[in-house]
Design a protein around this motif. Sequence first.
Motif, PDB file in Angstrom:
ATOM      1  N   LEU A  86       0.835  -1.200   0.000  1.00 53.76           N
ATOM      2  CA  LEU A  86       0.000   0.000   0.000  1.00 53.76           C
ATOM      3  C   LEU A  86       0.872   1.253   0.000  1.00 53.76           C
ATOM      4  O   LEU A  86       0.623   2.183  -0.783  1.00 53.76           O
ATOM      5  CB  LEU A  86      -0.926  -0.006   1.212  1.00 53.76           C
ATOM      6  CG  LEU A  86      -1.820   1.208   1.389  1.00 53.76           C
ATOM      7  CD1 LEU A  86      -2.798   1.325   0.221  1.00 53.76           C
ATOM      8  CD2 LEU A  86      -2.555   1.129   2.709  1.00 53.76           C
ATOM      9  N   ALA A  87       1.884   1.269   0.835  1.00 44.13           N
ATOM     10  CA  ALA A  87       2.766   2.441   0.903  1.00 44.13           C
ATOM     11  C   ALA A  87       3.508   2.655  -0.420  1.00 44.13           C
ATOM     12  O   ALA A  87       3.602   3.789  -0.915  1.00 44.13           O
ATOM     13  CB  ALA A  87       3.762   2.275   2.048  1.00 44.13           C
ATOM     14  N   VAL A  88       4.007   1.573  -1.019  1.00 45.16           N
ATOM     15  CA  VAL A  88       4.725   1.690  -2.290  1.00 45.16           C
ATOM     16  C   VAL A  88       3.791   2.189  -3.386  1.00 45.16           C
ATOM     17  O   VAL A  88       4.165   3.057  -4.192  1.00 45.16           O
ATOM     18  CB  VAL A  88       5.378   0.339  -2.674  1.00 45.16           C
ATOM     19  CG1 VAL A  88       5.859   0.344  -4.107  1.00 45.16           C
ATOM     20  CG2 VAL A  88       6.518   0.022  -1.728  1.00 45.16           C
ATOM     21  N   CYS A  89       2.575   1.674  -3.426  1.00 44.13           N
ATOM     22  CA  CYS A  89       1.622   2.116  -4.450  1.00 44.13           C
ATOM     23  C   CYS A  89       1.237   3.584  -4.272  1.00 44.13           C
ATOM     24  O   CYS A  89       1.101   4.325  -5.251  1.00 44.13           O
ATOM     25  CB  CYS A  89       0.366   1.232  -4.434  1.00 44.13           C
ATOM     26  SG  CYS A  89       0.644  -0.412  -5.121  1.00 44.13           S
ATOM     27  N   ILE A  90       1.084   4.019  -3.037  1.00 42.64           N
ATOM     28  CA  ILE A  90       0.758   5.429  -2.785  1.00 42.64           C
ATOM     29  C   ILE A  90       1.914   6.324  -3.212  1.00 42.64           C
ATOM     30  O   ILE A  90       1.717   7.346  -3.883  1.00 42.64           O
ATOM     31  CB  ILE A  90       0.399   5.651  -1.300  1.00 42.64           C
ATOM     32  CG1 ILE A  90      -0.969   5.017  -1.005  1.00 42.64           C
ATOM     33  CG2 ILE A  90       0.395   7.131  -0.945  1.00 42.64           C
ATOM     34  CD1 ILE A  90      -1.324   4.982   0.462  1.00 42.64           C
ATOM     35  N   LEU A  91       3.133   5.936  -2.833  1.00 43.97           N
ATOM     36  CA  LEU A  91       4.299   6.736  -3.214  1.00 43.97           C
ATOM     37  C   LEU A  91       4.522   6.723  -4.726  1.00 43.97           C
ATOM     38  O   LEU A  91       4.904   7.734  -5.307  1.00 43.97           O
ATOM     39  CB  LEU A  91       5.545   6.232  -2.492  1.00 43.97           C
ATOM     40  CG  LEU A  91       5.552   6.435  -0.977  1.00 43.97           C
ATOM     41  CD1 LEU A  91       6.761   5.740  -0.360  1.00 43.97           C
ATOM     42  CD2 LEU A  91       5.538   7.916  -0.632  1.00 43.97           C
ATOM     43  N   ALA A  92       4.283   5.592  -5.369  1.00 42.03           N
ATOM     44  CA  ALA A  92       4.475   5.500  -6.820  1.00 42.03           C
ATOM     45  C   ALA A  92       3.429   6.306  -7.575  1.00 42.03           C
ATOM     46  O   ALA A  92       3.693   6.793  -8.676  1.00 42.03           O
ATOM     47  CB  ALA A  92       4.420   4.042  -7.262  1.00 42.03           C
ATOM     48  N   GLY A  93       2.265   6.474  -6.984  1.00 44.18           N
ATOM     49  CA  GLY A  93       1.199   7.250  -7.629  1.00 44.18           C
ATOM     50  C   GLY A  93       1.558   8.711  -7.788  1.00 44.18           C
ATOM     51  O   GLY A  93       1.054   9.379  -8.694  1.00 44.18           O
ATOM     52  N   GLY A  94       2.446   9.215  -6.961  1.00 42.20           N
ATOM     53  CA  GLY A  94       2.886  10.594  -7.103  1.00 42.20           C
ATOM     54  C   GLY A  94       3.729  10.814  -8.341  1.00 42.20           C
ATOM     55  O   GLY A  94       3.697  11.880  -8.952  1.00 42.20           O
ATOM     56  N   GLY A  95       4.475   9.804  -8.737  1.00 29.51           N
ATOM     57  CA  GLY A  95       5.330   9.920  -9.915  1.00 29.51           C
ATOM     58  C   GLY A  95       4.594   9.635 -11.212  1.00 29.51           C
ATOM     59  O   GLY A  95       4.789  10.317 -12.210  1.00 29.51           O
ATOM     60  N   SER A  96       3.746   8.630 -11.200  1.00 30.93           N
ATOM     61  CA  SER A  96       2.999   8.247 -12.398  1.00 30.93           C
ATOM     62  C   SER A  96       1.672   7.630 -11.969  1.00 30.93           C
ATOM     63  O   SER A  96       1.665   6.676 -11.186  1.00 30.93           O
ATOM     64  CB  SER A  96       3.793   7.222 -13.212  1.00 30.93           C
ATOM     65  OG  SER A  96       3.000   6.685 -14.229  1.00 30.93           O
TER      66      SER A  96
END
Length: 152
Positions: A86-96
Amino acid sequence: MGGTVSVLIGVAVGVPAVTGFLANGESELSLLLSSLAFSLGGGYAVLFPGIRVCRGTLHILRDWKRHPLSGKALWILSHAVAVTGLAVCILAGGGSPSLPGLLVWLFMGPYLALTGWAAAVLGMAANVRLLAGELGANDNAGLPDDAKAPRR
């Protein structure tokens, strides 16, 4: 075991798809679909039989002290994978905005598989406790009165 191997294959196929997306902005559809099928399919192939192991009601929190260490470790690890994903997906959503969709089953498959194995181990331990309780309650069943064990 087949479901676990399938999850590992799905993750192994999915990592190049994600790295290709990061490098080129695109990813090969055949890699993505095969990763999705292997990862989620294998995760569910482990989860459903794992849930069905317990004959009675499995109480994860209430019986926490009575569960085996391996089951507790798998249960905690499965939740750690879910929170990390969940944390990785949230952080990755900021980039793309497309990247979390590619990452979700890379974490979801292992989470489902770990949860299935944890449920199987905890459920089997609950079955053993249930069987031991039934045998303990019926120790004197079918014995003549002079051969019965004294009541505790």
